[in-house]
Design an enzyme around this catalytic site. Sequence first.
Site, PDB file in Angstrom:
ATOM      1  CE1 TYR A  69      -3.565   2.805   0.630  1.00  0.00           C
ATOM      2  CE2 TYR A  69      -2.194   3.420   2.530  1.00  0.00           C
ATOM      3  CZ  TYR A  69      -3.303   3.583   1.623  1.00  0.00           C
ATOM      4  OH  TYR A  69      -4.158   4.753   1.701  1.00  0.00           O
ATOM      5  CE  LYS A 111       1.127   5.171   8.294  1.00  0.00           C
ATOM      6  NZ  LYS A 111       1.108   4.323   7.271  1.00  0.00           N
ATOM      7  CG  ASP A 135       5.588   3.713   1.056  1.00  0.00           C
ATOM      8  OD1 ASP A 135       5.917   4.474   1.727  1.00  0.00           O
ATOM      9  OD2 ASP A 135       4.425   3.562   0.461  1.00  0.00           O
TER      10      ASP A 135
HETATM   11  C1  LIG Z   1       0.206   4.872   5.767  1.00  0.00           C
HETATM   12  C2  LIG Z   1       1.297   4.610   4.646  1.00  0.00           C
HETATM   13  C3  LIG Z   1       1.141   5.466   3.424  1.00  0.00           C
HETATM   14  C4  LIG Z   1       0.244   6.556   3.328  1.00  0.00           C
HETATM   15  O1  LIG Z   1       0.327   7.578   4.157  1.00  0.00           O
HETATM   16  P1  LIG Z   1      -0.899   8.785   4.485  1.00  0.00           P
HETATM   17  O2  LIG Z   1      -0.026   9.413   5.527  1.00  0.00           O
HETATM   18  O3  LIG Z   1      -2.000   7.715   4.996  1.00  0.00           O
HETATM   19  O4  LIG Z   1      -1.176   9.372   3.201  1.00  0.00           O
HETATM   20  C5  LIG Z   1       2.070   4.991   2.242  1.00  0.00           C
HETATM   21  N1  LIG Z   1       2.478   4.013   2.339  1.00  0.00           N
HETATM   22  C6  LIG Z   1       2.741   3.284   3.309  1.00  0.00           C
HETATM   23  C7  LIG Z   1       3.677   2.203   3.411  1.00  0.00           C
HETATM   24  C8  LIG Z   1       2.008   3.378   4.578  1.00  0.00           C
HETATM   25  O5  LIG Z   1       1.966   2.640   5.554  1.00  0.00           O
END
Ligand SMILES: *Cc1c(COP(=O)(O)O)cnc(C)c1O
Length: 430
Positions: A145, A268, A240
């Site tokens: 994701y 995060k 990511d």
């Molecule tokens: C949470 C997450 C996102 C998206 O971040 P948001 O701040 O919710 O837009 C993208 N990549 C990974 C791996 C994530 O865990």
Amino acid sequence: MAKRDLSSKLFAAAREVIPGGVNSPVRAFRSVDGDPFFVQRARGCRIWDVDGNEMIDYVGTWGPAILGHAPSAVIDAVSHAAKEGVSFGIPNRHEVEIARMIRDFVPSVEKVRMVNSGTEATMTAIRLARGYTGRDKIIKFEGCYHGHVDSLLVAAGSGALTLGTPDSAGVPDDFASLTITLPYNRPEAVEEIFEKEGENIAAIILEPYPANAGLIFPNEGYLQFLREITEKFGTILIFDEVMTGFRVAKGGVQELVGITPDLTAMGKVIGGGLPVGAFGGKAEIMDHLAPDGPVYQAGTLSGNPLAMTAGITQLKELDRLNGWQRLEEIGQQFEDGVREALNEIGRDLTFNRVGSMFCLFFAEGKIENVEDVKNADFDAFRKFFWSALEKGVYFAPSQYEAGFISLAHATDDMAKTAEVTRKALKEIYS
Ligand SMILES: *Cc1c(COP(=O)(O)O)cnc(C)c1O
């Protein structure tokens, strides 16, 4: 059953004015067939709902709360910063400070730009990779994701030559067709695509430890393989690390595995609980961004002084407290408790953990990609979730989510969690 009358009332009211009653779908508790509780306040490793129920929290606002909730250092710093002004839209010194910290922490980052969410970070990293290479296609992996970016909301169409089909209504097939989706941990699938059209592929984007499908690890040599094949074809490798960055180690997964991606998406933990994302990498690539380069990107609130202050303070606290080593110790304690409980009930469920991230799969055997997760016993997971919540432990409401431990989880909390886990598992399997 714990009383949740006020939560129920609030949820009914929310559904009248907010689609589905929530501002992000997973909060609706659909995958555990229930309604969410509404939070009143959170402190340390605990949260209290509006009906007064107390819970030990293993969601930690989906990752950011690595020091625990409402750490006084962050609250004090943000309060102080707020008095100077909550937003400027003009360069401020905090932006330089956090950029330097990120560069010092994350091995691959030479330059970094701050944004407001993880979604923005991955979205722009892909635009930049396309602008830099002059190519259109990207590869992502099933079960990874990357936020709700149009071209990344594709997980189906795994056949090597099949065009991607979008996962969401409103994403044009034409966008999705530029996204090639492959199974994780299967190098031959990547090789096959690169043999056919390596020269058209702008980027590979992946969670180096996929953690939005439970928690999955790369097989030996897999990340190295991705680094080598992208280098060979001039494709940008994007890690990511929105979830893993500043969480599994000071420098994220790339520090643990010693592999240097071209670009990294962050979020995060970096925001200390405020809305922050970032992407960074090689200066040569980053310099293609406006105003120096042709790839446009902007943000009214990007580099916001409160958000930068929260992030800086959280990262400094982590560093000062030797946080990552401490989290590994707490994580090990947690793991010991879970494994004991599993032994006691005689079940060989797969438990994956790295530092302060974990996932208990209601499945046996090695989990290599999302296909393996689909074989889990979702009914058992659902029962486990509600049983633990009833006993005062809040785990993420989906088998596809990882759990998070914070520096505020003390030995006592871990002992209670082990006890609750044992009881919940016994109810399911006896
Ligand atoms: C949470 C997450 C996102 C998206 O971040 P948001 O701040 O919710 O837009 C993208 N990549 C990974 C791996 C994530 O865990």
